[in-house]
Design an enzyme around this catalytic site. Structure first.
Site, mmCIF file in Angstrom:
data_model
loop_
_atom_site.group_PDB
_atom_site.id
_atom_site.type_symbol
_atom_site.label_atom_id
_atom_site.label_comp_id
_atom_site.label_asym_id
_atom_site.label_seq_id
_atom_site.Cartn_x
_atom_site.Cartn_y
_atom_site.Cartn_z
ATOM 1 N N LYS A 23 0.784 -1.160 0.139
ATOM 2 C CA LYS A 23 -0.062 -0.002 -0.080
ATOM 3 C C LYS A 23 0.935 1.178 -0.048
ATOM 4 O O LYS A 23 0.632 2.252 -0.789
ATOM 5 C CB LYS A 23 -1.036 0.165 1.298
ATOM 6 N N ASN A 24 1.767 1.233 0.978
ATOM 7 C CA ASN A 24 2.761 2.694 1.106
ATOM 8 C C ASN A 24 3.576 2.864 -0.118
ATOM 9 O O ASN A 24 4.017 3.950 -0.182
ATOM 10 C CB ASN A 24 3.161 2.581 2.407
ATOM 11 N N CYS A 118 -5.204 8.354 8.531
ATOM 12 C CA CYS A 118 -5.622 8.082 9.692
ATOM 13 C C CYS A 118 -5.267 8.944 10.914
ATOM 14 O O CYS A 118 -4.268 9.690 10.721
ATOM 15 C CB CYS A 118 -4.662 6.633 10.161
ATOM 16 N N ARG A 123 0.264 15.065 12.763
ATOM 17 C CA ARG A 123 0.907 14.548 11.646
ATOM 18 C C ARG A 123 1.201 15.567 10.621
ATOM 19 O O ARG A 123 0.687 16.014 9.682
ATOM 20 C CB ARG A 123 0.132 13.434 10.886
ATOM 21 N N ASP A 306 3.798 0.805 12.157
ATOM 22 C CA ASP A 306 2.538 0.186 11.680
ATOM 23 C C ASP A 306 2.255 -1.234 12.080
ATOM 24 O O ASP A 306 1.239 -1.851 12.171
ATOM 25 C CB ASP A 306 2.406 0.210 10.237
ATOM 26 N N ARG A 398 -9.049 0.224 3.700
ATOM 27 C CA ARG A 398 -8.117 1.207 3.161
ATOM 28 C C ARG A 398 -6.754 0.592 2.983
ATOM 29 O O ARG A 398 -6.130 0.891 2.013
ATOM 30 C CB ARG A 398 -7.888 2.327 4.082
HETATM 31 N N1 EPU Z 1 6.921 14.402 10.818
HETATM 32 C C1 EPU Z 1 6.860 15.728 10.893
HETATM 33 N N2 EPU Z 1 6.858 16.668 9.744
HETATM 34 C C2 EPU Z 1 6.693 16.117 8.601
HETATM 35 C C3 EPU Z 1 6.628 14.769 8.434
HETATM 36 C C4 EPU Z 1 6.561 13.782 9.303
HETATM 37 O O1 EPU Z 1 7.115 16.118 12.120
HETATM 38 O O2 EPU Z 1 6.777 16.920 7.616
HETATM 39 C C5 EPU Z 1 6.839 13.457 11.904
HETATM 40 C C6 EPU Z 1 5.570 12.762 12.014
HETATM 41 O O3 EPU Z 1 4.522 13.617 12.738
HETATM 42 C C7 EPU Z 1 5.738 11.588 12.502
HETATM 43 C C8 EPU Z 1 7.114 11.139 11.915
HETATM 44 O O4 EPU Z 1 7.707 12.240 11.485
HETATM 45 O O5 EPU Z 1 5.976 11.974 13.973
HETATM 46 C C9 EPU Z 1 7.192 10.087 11.028
HETATM 47 O O6 EPU Z 1 6.427 10.484 9.947
HETATM 48 P P1 EPU Z 1 6.596 10.163 8.299
HETATM 49 O O7 EPU Z 1 6.527 11.253 7.427
HETATM 50 O O8 EPU Z 1 7.666 9.236 8.289
HETATM 51 O O9 EPU Z 1 5.118 9.362 8.086
HETATM 52 P P2 EPU Z 1 4.125 9.295 6.923
HETATM 53 O O10 EPU Z 1 4.865 9.673 5.627
HETATM 54 O O11 EPU Z 1 3.132 10.310 6.994
HETATM 55 C C10 EPU Z 1 4.346 6.763 6.403
HETATM 56 C C11 EPU Z 1 3.256 5.847 6.232
HETATM 57 C C12 EPU Z 1 2.567 5.323 7.383
HETATM 58 C C13 EPU Z 1 3.616 4.919 8.570
HETATM 59 C C14 EPU Z 1 4.805 6.039 8.384
HETATM 60 C C15 EPU Z 1 6.006 5.652 9.328
HETATM 61 C C16 EPU Z 1 2.383 6.298 3.971
HETATM 62 C C17 EPU Z 1 1.079 6.885 3.016
HETATM 63 N N3 EPU Z 1 2.263 6.324 5.448
HETATM 64 O O12 EPU Z 1 3.591 7.937 6.855
HETATM 65 O O13 EPU Z 1 1.638 4.517 7.405
HETATM 66 O O14 EPU Z 1 3.106 4.641 9.611
HETATM 67 O O15 EPU Z 1 5.240 6.372 7.303
HETATM 68 O O16 EPU Z 1 6.532 4.557 8.914
HETATM 69 O O17 EPU Z 1 3.303 5.844 3.614
HETATM 70 C C18 EPU Z 1 -0.215 2.913 7.648
HETATM 71 O O18 EPU Z 1 0.213 2.422 6.550
HETATM 72 O O19 EPU Z 1 -1.125 2.841 8.674
HETATM 73 C C19 EPU Z 1 0.631 4.411 7.999
HETATM 74 C C20 EPU Z 1 0.184 5.106 8.672
#
Ligand code: EPU
Length: 420
Positions: A23-24, A118, A123, A306, A398
């Protein structure tokens, strides 16, 4: 009428279960395809609702989406138009933010409403936006719409304060057409990022260092089409491995890259799970007893956030008290509240939780507050006595393709039902 998932727990599981495409990775690859000027064919697509939302967004942008079959499609952006992304689908998933990087990279302009996804606590996307600004873009956020524009994008050195998956991919997408070289320091190293870089390079991009914390992007003039097959979903695989650890007689989880799951597999072995890995599958056999374990979630290759909720369900069965330290999303403990309703002994003290095991869960009405909480509740329902009814299953849909039929094939007594 509401659709729920019901489970009569306690059945031993036997057989094979096949993991779908990640998915991701998919949610980044579909927006990345619009950077091309020719058709991009993607195979191994999971049949999940996030993919449907992304198809809607692509079609809104006048991108042709030609579905060859359930798992293959051709994305043809040759007649694409860069419109204001104000449609509802944008708010249905977090990953719609990848259209920021893709449209900024291609057109130097993107206007869209805030992405959804989610609720896991705060975030922010400040690191994405700082990256765009470093490349020369101007960001205007009025709380409802984000507008990002640039006269020109120029390669630069960007240090990420946190190794964010989304920021890493988004900056790569914005930088593929930038003038000169962009270097991302402290980049995230998740396999889904490598998959995205692999596809962009097939399209003609010049990106080096995927899978390390230093990614180098040399801007190019024009990207073309390609064929790309998505990697297997390590989180879906991990979920099935955990539920097998809880309830299997013998389950073979197919279409897995076990290397992507090293941290989970090590922890499960520490718990006493009878698990054997092969090149592209994992066998899980019944384990006489499980011991408690401590986990700390971390960016890849650390323990995936996750998989923290799904593992918390298994922890209710282990002997002793297990602990979880959540360093990525400190408030991601909604699953614990639901497990408590089922009889688990849980103490949450953000960003930590303690789960005391050797506990028999009891079926009751529970709510999937987010995708991985939903996965945890499916596992808990399989372990519980009596009937578990899971509400808000749109979150599960999802990210888990055909979860009910896949688990029925293993002998689980699980079904969907419409209730009043
Ligand atoms: N963060 C910031 N600022 C930013 C971006 C992130 O402070 O601009 C912080 C976030 O708040 C969090 C941490 O950095 O504390 C990690 O966030 P990251 O950006 O790595 O996560 P994401 O890209 O929003 C993806 C996955 C998530 C998964 C996380 C961590 C996707 C679409 N989502 O999210 O997947 O938990 O990486 O591995 O790729 C899920 O599949 O259930 C899911 C939530």
């Amino acid at each position: 009428m509401e659709e729920v998932i019901k489970i009569n727990g306690g059945k031993l599981l036997d057989g094979n279960i096949k993991v779908s495409g990640a998915k991701n990775a998919t949610v980044a690859l579909m927006p990345a395809a619009v950077l091309a000027y020719q058709p991009v064919k993607i195979a191994g697509l999971p049949d999940i609702s996030d993919v449907d939302s992304l198809k809607e967004i692509l079609q809104f942008l006048n991108v042709k989406v030609n579905e060859l079959n359930e798992s293959e499609l051709i994305i043809d952006p040759s007649e694409m138009e860069n419109k204001v992304l104000d449609i509802e689908a944008v708010g249905k998933l977090r990953a719609s933010y990848y259209f920021m990087g893709a449209l900024l990279g291609k057109y130097h302009k993107v206007v869209m409403r805030m992405p959804g996804g989610c609720h896991l606590g705060p975030r922010p996307i400040n690191l994405h936006l700082k990256g765009f600004e470093a490349l020369g873009a101007k960001v205007d956020d009025n709380g409802e719409f984000i507008s990002i524009t640039a006269e020109q994008l120029t390669g630069t050195r960007i240090y990420l304060d946190f190794a964010s998956v989304g920021a890493t991919i988004n900056i790569i997408m914005a930088a593929v057409y930038a003038k000169g070289r962009t270097i991302i320091e402290n980049a995230a190293r998740e396999p889904e990022i490598i998959d995205c870089i692999t596809m962009l390079n097939k399209m003609g991009a010049v990106i080096r260092g995927g899978g390390t914390s230093k990614i180098v992007i040399d801007g190019v003039e024009r990207l073309g089409g390609c064929f790309h097959e998505i990697i297997p979903d390590r989180i879906e695989a991990g979920t099935y491995i955990i539920l097998s650890a809880a309830m299997a007689n013998h389950v073979c989880i197919e279409n897995v890259i076990p290397y992507h799951l090293d941290s989970l597999i090590s922890k499960l072995k520490e718990m006493g799970v009878n698990i054997v890995t092969a090149l592209d599958h994992v066998d899980v056999y019944s384990s006489p007893s499980l011991s408690c374990v401590d986990i700390t979630t971390q960016p890849y290759p650390g323990f995936a956030t996750d998989l923290q909720s799904p593992l918390s369900a298994l922890m209710t069965k282990a002997q002793g008290t297990s602990t979880i330290l959540e360093t990525i999303y400190p408030e991601r403990f909604k699953a614990c509240e639901q497990l408590e309703k089922m009889g688990a002994t849980v103490k949450v003290d953000i960003p930590q939780a303690e789960i005391t095991g050797s506990c028999q869960l009891h079926g009751c009405d529970v709510t999937a507050t987010d995708l991985r909480c939903g996965a945890a509740l499916v596992i808990a329902g399989l372990m519980a006595d009596g009937t578990t009814t899971i509400h808000e299953i749109k979150h599960i849909d999802r990210g888990y393709q055909d979860i009910v039929s896949k688990l029925r094939n293993l002998g689980a007594d699980i079904w969907r039902e419409h209730i009043d």
